[in-house]
Design an enzyme around this catalytic site. Structure first.
Site, PDB file in Angstrom:
ATOM      1  N   GLU A   1       0.994  -1.378  -0.094  1.00  0.00           N
ATOM      2  CA  GLU A   1      -0.103  -0.053   0.137  1.00  0.00           C
ATOM      3  C   GLU A   1       0.882   1.143   0.002  1.00  0.00           C
ATOM      4  OE1 GLU A   1      -2.413  -3.401   1.328  1.00  0.00           O
ATOM      5  OE2 GLU A   1      -0.416  -2.590   1.941  1.00  0.00           O
TER       6      GLU A   1
ATOM      7  N   PRO B   1       5.445  -5.218 -14.540  1.00  0.00           N
ATOM      8  CA  PRO B   1       5.203  -5.412 -15.863  1.00  0.00           C
ATOM      9  C   PRO B   1       4.934  -3.938 -16.493  1.00  0.00           C
ATOM     10  CG  PRO B   1       3.228  -6.093 -14.759  1.00  0.00           C
ATOM     11  CD  PRO B   1       4.295  -5.815 -13.686  1.00  0.00           C
ATOM     12  N   LEU B   2       4.510  -3.134 -15.780  1.00  0.00           N
ATOM     13  CA  LEU B   2       3.962  -1.624 -16.367  1.00  0.00           C
ATOM     14  C   LEU B   2       4.920  -0.847 -17.174  1.00  0.00           C
ATOM     15  CD1 LEU B   2       1.307  -0.260 -13.793  1.00  0.00           C
ATOM     16  CD2 LEU B   2       0.955  -1.970 -15.827  1.00  0.00           C
ATOM     17  N   GLU B   3       6.206  -1.303 -16.651  1.00  0.00           N
ATOM     18  CA  GLU B   3       7.427  -0.446 -17.151  1.00  0.00           C
ATOM     19  C   GLU B   3       7.252  -0.949 -18.552  1.00  0.00           C
ATOM     20  OE1 GLU B   3      10.807  -1.578 -15.161  1.00  0.00           O
ATOM     21  OE2 GLU B   3      10.600   0.106 -13.645  1.00  0.00           O
TER      22      GLU B   3
ATOM     23  N   GLY C   1      19.883   2.050 -14.485  1.00  0.00           N
ATOM     24  CA  GLY C   1      18.843   3.144 -14.714  1.00  0.00           C
ATOM     25  C   GLY C   1      18.473   3.431 -16.131  1.00  0.00           C
ATOM     26  N   GLU C   2      18.740   2.265 -17.099  1.00  0.00           N
ATOM     27  CA  GLU C   2      18.231   2.268 -18.512  1.00  0.00           C
ATOM     28  C   GLU C   2      17.221   1.541 -18.936  1.00  0.00           C
ATOM     29  OE1 GLU C   2      21.121   3.680 -21.495  1.00  0.00           O
ATOM     30  OE2 GLU C   2      22.267   2.347 -20.571  1.00  0.00           O
TER      31      GLU C   2
ATOM     32  N   ARG D   1      19.185  -8.665 -12.948  1.00  0.00           N
ATOM     33  CA  ARG D   1      18.551  -7.783 -11.845  1.00  0.00           C
ATOM     34  C   ARG D   1      19.852  -7.242 -10.926  1.00  0.00           C
ATOM     35  NH1 ARG D   1      14.279  -4.328 -10.575  1.00  0.00           N
ATOM     36  NH2 ARG D   1      14.039  -4.500  -8.382  1.00  0.00           N
TER      37      ARG D   1
END
Length: 421
Positions: A61, A337-339, A311-312, A271
């Site tokens: 949250e 996954p929204l990236e 950062g890329e 990662r």
């Protein structure tokens, strides 16, 4: 009703008090914020300021409201914003992410009359916004009695939880009448909470905070990135945020895909930086020509590029054809996954997605993403997306639709707060 509720939770508290005390001694997370939770709050003085309380129970949250709280700070720069949590981990993330944004980070009170009264008397809220769907009967009644607006924002009720709530509709319809506004994520969430007893006239659909991310790249930016990698018109799959064991799967699938689509390229992004050497060795073993982003290598003479810079990753999803999101075969719960979806790029993921299960639910329900179980299914899903142009277009369009339906939630909620204060 409230007397019975208070009596029951007090009796239960007394019965389980020995267990609670043992857990507090043995596990620090159980004693975190205990004295605040039972009502020992410092008195917050009012200096011609409104006190806006945002409640986010735990880590999920807190992360969900991060951008909302930051936008709230911009809109109410002269008011005092207080963020409350319940869990120790949630409190820790709140300090890490929002310590410089809000005025206070404290623990939410137990729903006992003495703790709630102390919270109200010391914190002096002018409005309280509960993130997601937490229903505290005594807390809500006390705010209603004192004419302090109470809102649910980014609310949701899963079909599974709905069945449990529905059995106690006689109870929840009284409690939910204490709220000033109930803002739910979707039409389905709104329908379920209204059926549980929420007044329909104050229950609205607002979208989802998590979908309020922006695509800051222009078509020119994306074209420049493609040119930088010398991608030409070759399709590329991006395997992002891989964990141990996932690189082998990705490389195996890529090897099979190249047999069908010879011009296919692969960008692989481990990662954790400490794994870069191991992943490079795995790439070497494939026999494919490869390069590294840190060397400014391109796809001109390489099949594979390893993204070994920081950062890329997020922006590079924009030049991919299909994305695989790591952490989903390793049991770590996946990554966001929204990236990729923000660029209308279809996402394929392994079965472990619990870190973003609500987002995956939206994406998979609309066929904007696909959760598969093993390497064979990963190959089949990617092959279909790469070869079937009509299917690919439907999936890409679905990504756009999901964002179109769910974005704008932050502005919607802030406008409601402005109207309410």
């Amino acid at each position: 009703m409230y007397f019975i509720y208070e009596f029951l939770i007090t009796v239960l508290f007394i019965i389980f008090l020995p267990i609670i005390l043992i857990l507090m001694l043995l596990k620090p997370k159980f004693r975190a914020g205990f004295f605040q939770k039972i009502g020992f709050y410092k008195n917050l003085k009012k200096e011609n300021q409104k006190h806006i309380v945002i409640h986010a129970v735990s880590v999920g949250e807190v992360l969900a409201v991060e951008k909302f709280v930051k936008k709230l700070r911009e809109e109410f720069e002269n008011e005092k914003i207080i963020l409350t949590t319940v869990t120790k981990t949630g409190n820790g993330v709140a300090h890490k992410k929002l310590e410089n944004t809000v005025d206070e980070i404290i623990y939410f009170p137990f729903d006992f009359f003495f703790a709630v009264k102390s919270f109200i008397n010391n914190i002096k809220p002018d409005i309280v916004v509960i993130a997601e769907t937490e229903i505290w009967p005594y807390f809500s009644r006390e705010l209603k009695n004192k004419n302090i607006p109470l809102l649910i924002a980014n609310g949701r009720i899963s079909p599974h939880s709905y069945n449990g709530y529905k059995k106690f509709k006689w109870f929840f319809e009284k409690v939910l009448s204490n709220y000033s506004q109930i803002l739910m994520q979707s039409d389905g969430d709104r329908e379920r909470i209204v059926n549980v007893g929420a007044p329909s006239d104050i229950t609205k659909v607002m979208g989802n905070f998590k979908f309020d991310i922006s695509n800051d790249l222009t078509e020119s930016d994306i074209l420049n990135l493609k040119n930088e990698f010398k991608l030409e018109n070759n399709p590329m799959i991006l395997v992002g945020s891989t964990h141990k064991g996932e690189d082998e799967i990705a490389l195996s699938v890529y090897k099979k895909l190249v047999e069908v689509i010879p011009k296919l390229k692969l960008l692989i992004a481990p990662r954790h930086p400490e794994r870069l050497n191991d992943v490079e060795n795995l790439i070497k073993e494939t026999g494919f020509n490869y390069g590294k982003r840190s060397n400014k290598d391109t796809f001109e003479n390489n099949n594979i590029i390893m993204l070994d810079t920081m950062g890329e990753l997020a922006k590079l999803y924009s030049i991919s054809k299909v994305a695989f999101i790591g952490g989903s075969f390793s049991g770590t719960g996946g990554h966001n996954p929204l990236e990729a979806s923000i660029f209308n790029i279809p996402v394929v993921s392994g079965p472990s997605t619990f870190n973003f299960k609500d987002i995956y639910k939206y994406l998979t329900d609309d066929n904007a993403a696909f959760v598969i179980n093993d390497e064979n299914e990963l190959f089949e899903s990617m092959l279909k997306l790469l070869k079937d142009e009509e299917f690919y277009k439907q999936t890409s369009d679905a990504c756009h639709k999901v964002f179109e339906t769910n974005s704008g939630a932050i502005d919607f909620a802030i406008n409601i707060i402005k109207e309410t204060l």
